[in-house]
Write a protein that holds these residues in place. Structure first.
Motif, mmCIF file in Angstrom:
data_model
loop_
_atom_site.group_PDB
_atom_site.id
_atom_site.type_symbol
_atom_site.label_atom_id
_atom_site.label_comp_id
_atom_site.label_asym_id
_atom_site.label_seq_id
_atom_site.Cartn_x
_atom_site.Cartn_y
_atom_site.Cartn_z
ATOM 1 N N VAL A 51 -12.912 26.593 38.272
ATOM 2 C CA VAL A 51 -13.776 27.202 39.329
ATOM 3 C C VAL A 51 -14.909 28.015 38.378
ATOM 4 C CG1 VAL A 51 -14.355 28.825 41.123
ATOM 5 C CG2 VAL A 51 -11.979 27.458 40.886
ATOM 6 N N LYS A 58 -13.470 37.545 42.255
ATOM 7 C CA LYS A 58 -12.014 37.354 42.015
ATOM 8 C C LYS A 58 -11.966 36.346 40.813
ATOM 9 C CE LYS A 58 -8.064 37.667 44.765
ATOM 10 N NZ LYS A 58 -7.324 37.434 45.884
ATOM 11 N N THR A 59 -12.724 35.043 40.963
ATOM 12 C CA THR A 59 -12.455 34.219 39.900
ATOM 13 C C THR A 59 -13.075 34.664 38.395
ATOM 14 O OG1 THR A 59 -14.363 33.185 40.777
ATOM 15 C CG2 THR A 59 -12.272 32.023 41.517
ATOM 16 N N ARG A 124 3.326 27.073 36.895
ATOM 17 C CA ARG A 124 2.724 28.107 36.161
ATOM 18 C C ARG A 124 3.853 28.968 35.422
ATOM 19 N NH1 ARG A 124 -1.857 30.778 40.486
ATOM 20 N NH2 ARG A 124 -3.245 29.120 40.413
ATOM 21 N N THR B 21 -5.908 28.388 45.601
ATOM 22 C CA THR B 21 -5.334 28.281 44.376
ATOM 23 C C THR B 21 -5.793 29.259 43.374
ATOM 24 O OG1 THR B 21 -5.095 25.937 44.916
ATOM 25 C CG2 THR B 21 -4.172 26.767 42.916
ATOM 26 N N TYR B 22 -6.908 29.515 43.396
ATOM 27 C CA TYR B 22 -7.364 30.452 42.220
ATOM 28 C C TYR B 22 -7.776 31.817 42.769
ATOM 29 C CZ TYR B 22 -6.538 26.229 39.729
ATOM 30 O OH TYR B 22 -5.999 24.944 39.348
ATOM 31 N N THR B 23 -7.369 31.925 43.992
ATOM 32 C CA THR B 23 -7.738 33.715 44.534
ATOM 33 C C THR B 23 -6.394 34.367 44.927
ATOM 34 O OG1 THR B 23 -8.480 32.591 46.392
ATOM 35 C CG2 THR B 23 -10.224 33.203 44.960
ATOM 36 N N CYS B 24 -5.177 33.315 45.212
ATOM 37 C CA CYS B 24 -4.223 33.664 45.900
ATOM 38 C C CYS B 24 -2.760 33.548 44.915
ATOM 39 C CB CYS B 24 -3.813 33.341 47.009
ATOM 40 S SG CYS B 24 -5.018 33.648 48.292
ATOM 41 N N ALA B 25 -2.362 34.337 44.321
ATOM 42 C CA ALA B 25 -1.132 34.104 43.525
ATOM 43 C C ALA B 25 -0.022 34.966 43.873
ATOM 44 C CB ALA B 25 -1.337 34.472 41.941
ATOM 45 N N LYS B 26 -0.085 36.168 44.546
ATOM 46 C CA LYS B 26 0.947 37.083 44.884
ATOM 47 C C LYS B 26 1.510 36.451 46.088
ATOM 48 C CE LYS B 26 -0.207 40.700 41.687
ATOM 49 N NZ LYS B 26 -1.407 40.315 41.087
ATOM 50 N N GLU B 29 -0.231 37.455 49.327
ATOM 51 C CA GLU B 29 -1.558 36.467 49.383
ATOM 52 C C GLU B 29 -1.226 35.233 49.843
ATOM 53 O OE1 GLU B 29 -3.787 38.590 45.941
ATOM 54 O OE2 GLU B 29 -2.782 37.123 45.366
#
Lengths: 404, 164
Positions: A51, A58-59, A124, B21-26, B29
């Motif tokens: 991104v 956030k990013t 991950r 994918t790049y804003t929710c990891a927990k 979320e």
């Protein structure tokens, strides 16, 4: 190593690839890294590409965290936004060499089989564990042998070939397997091999790999890699295979993968005339200068149809520079294309070119899953750069052999 | 206990859309978006102890681990499928989620049938029939039994530091 298919082995990969997800990965083990340190600052390669430039706070914060981590732990191989898509950067910077073992927290890590690396995707959590220990376990895969005969016809590309192969083998046909390409590969450039290996995961493969030949050696020389620094690997004499397939390249035709699975193969001729609202040329599958050259040749001196839009997403800065020098970017922009920064862009639906309900996109990317470009009620058709360029010209799915 | 049954080639975009994918990891979320493009009812109605049934190649596609993390977070402890894609398979081991590979059980299942998993016996009963499923090798079971890969790694690092 003396291991057989099915054996479990623990190894230290030569490379550990991460991208924007390095923020979430390092978050998981921040305390552990503070206590135990990291295993090897030369093992990770981090490329910001998914991104970029940041789409929101956030990013942006994730990117900042990654830059801070790189500085704090002395990560040797870090590439900030604009360098390119991680897989392209890994290969063109010479960080992946023949015979290397690589893992990456991205499913298209299998791309490096193009230069004879055993490379595969992990999640991950496993990447986080690797930061701490430097090693992980592997199950030695069974192999599938694909032998190619002949040459691809005019206006038919490696993308058409791999879409055809996946259509035949199926989305799970190579699950857990290492897929080897044999036979008449001399006519396939490293770019072609990259496109093919990149899509190995779309048939479930753990790895999709080419042998080292004159084409590989020429490429490595071009990017400045010294012969003594690599050790190619190939199948043992008398190796056994789970499946053996042969392909006559001369019979491959312009191909599509239709919604919503990559193994839903159709020849372009079957859907010719279908109206398309967005055309995407680029991504790690087909965003190299050679791909842009094919598109530019079709679109040079002409205009993108007003009923569609064409996005160009170069695989890296180096590939973009090459296409600029060749005049291909100018030709595409003059024809009405929109140039995006080298990165993942709309391919995963996070930003830059998401689709609206009811829209159809034809794309050179590697996935046509439902919702992939940000909208579950849109459709994605996968195709070669030539087919996408020909479609951009008419606004309808077009066989590139008809506009050449 | 409810069975959530799906088809073949369910990819990780369907399990958790790429746009998050790049804003929710927990886990918190992830939960509201689980299976969003596959079955909007799932995230609203899933209960701890429910089981997911699926066809072949479950979890194909992206390496994102949010589907596994999210399914664990909503209380799914087991998935039963004909087969799994390999990154998803590893991700499940790494999060301590049990993947049952049992094509016979999937073929036998019809909506409304009672399902019972016997982890000790590595068997699953669907309706009146009981099927055995393969277990993981001990080296890999150790990762799952530790509660997941990071717990396993931490224990090893502590042991190593302690013996120095």
């Amino acid at each position: 190593m003396n291991a057989r298919a099915g054996d479990l082995v623990t190894c230290k990969p030569d490379r550990l690839l991460m991208h924007d997800n390095a923020a979430a990965i390092t978050d998981k083990v921040a305390k552990d890294m503070a206590e135990f340190g990291i295993a090897d600052p030369e093992q990770p390669v981090i490329v910001l590409d998914h991104v970029i430039p940041a789409s929101d706070e956030k990013t942006a914060t994730s990117h900042r965290k990654i830059r801070e981590f790189v500085k704090k732990y002395g990560i040797k191989h870090f590439f900030d936004i604009g360098t390119g898509i991680c897989h392209q950067v890994m290969v063109e910077k010479g960080l992946i060499l023949p015979g290397m073992l690589a893992v990456g927290s991205d499913s298209h890590t299998c791309s490096y089989g193009a230069v004879n690396s055993f490379a595969t995707g992990i999640d991950r959590t496993e990447a986080a564990s690797l930061l701490l220990t430097g090693e992980t376990w592997f199950k030695v895969p069974e192999s599938i042998r694909i032998t190619l005969h002949g040459r691809l016809p005019e206006m038919v590309s490696a993308k058409d070939l791999i879409l055809t192969i996946i259509g035949k083998i199926g989305a799970d046909g190579a699950d857990y397997c290492s897929v080897e390409f044999w036979g008449d590969i001399a006519g396939l450039t490293i770019d072609d091999r990259f496109t093919i290996a990149n899509m190995g995961v779309e048939m479930g493969a753990k790895n999709a790999v080419f042998p080292v030949d004159e084409v590989t050696k020429g490429y490595l020389q071009e990017i400045g890699v010294n012969r003594i620094t690599w050790n190619p690997e190939w199948a043992d004499d008398g190796a056994t295979y789970r499946q053996e397939l042969t392909w006559n390249l001369g019979e491959v035709v312009p191909a599509l993968a239709v919604p919503h699975k990559v193994d839903k193969y159709k020849p372009v001729t079957e859907l010719a005339g279908m109206e398309i609202q967005q055309c995407l040329i680029g991504t790690c599958t087909n965003g190299r200068a050679s791909d842009l050259a094919v598109a530019a040749k079709i679109l040079c001196g002409k205009k993108v149809s007003p009923s569609t839009r064409l996005l160009i997403l170069p695989a890296s800065r180096a590939e973009l520079e090459e296409a600029l020098d060749a005049g291909d970017v100018e030709a595409l922009i003059t024809a009405g294309a929109v140039l995006l920064p080298p990165g993942c862009g709309p391919c995963l639906g996070a930003h830059q070119g998401c689709l609206a309900p009811g829209e159809k996109c034809i794309s050179t990317s590697n996935r046509n899953f439902k919702g992939r470009m940000g909208c579950k009620d849109a459709e994605i058709y996968l195709a070669s750069p030539a087919t996408v360029a020909a479609t951009a010209l008419t606004g309808k799915i077009t066989d590139p052999r008809e506009v050449a | 206990m409810r069975i959530w049954a799906y088809g073949d080639d369910i990819n990780t975009d369907m399990l958790f859309p790429g746009k998050y994918t790049y804003t929710c990891a927990k886990p918190d979320e992830i939960k509201p978006h689980l299976l969003e493009d596959l079955d909007p009812e799932f995230a609203k109605a899933v209960q701890p102890g429910d089981i997911v049934f699926a066809g072949k190649n479950f979890g194909c596609g992206s390496s994102r681990e949010q589907p596994v993390v999210g399914l664990k977070a909503v209380g799914i402890e087991e998935i039963v499928a004909r087969s799994y894609a390999r990154i998803f398979y590893r991700a499940a081991i790494n999060q301590g989620l049990l993947l049952v590979e049992c094509p016979e059980a999937v073929a036998a299942y019809q909506p409304g049938m009672p399902v019972h998993l016997n982890l000790k016996e590595s068997s699953i009963t669907v309706g009146t029939q009981t099927y055995k499923f393969p277990t993981l090798p001990p080296e890999i079971l150790a990762i799952r039994d530790a509660g997941g890969l990071l717990e396993y790694t931490r224990a090893r690092l502590r042991a190593r530091a302690g013996t120095k």
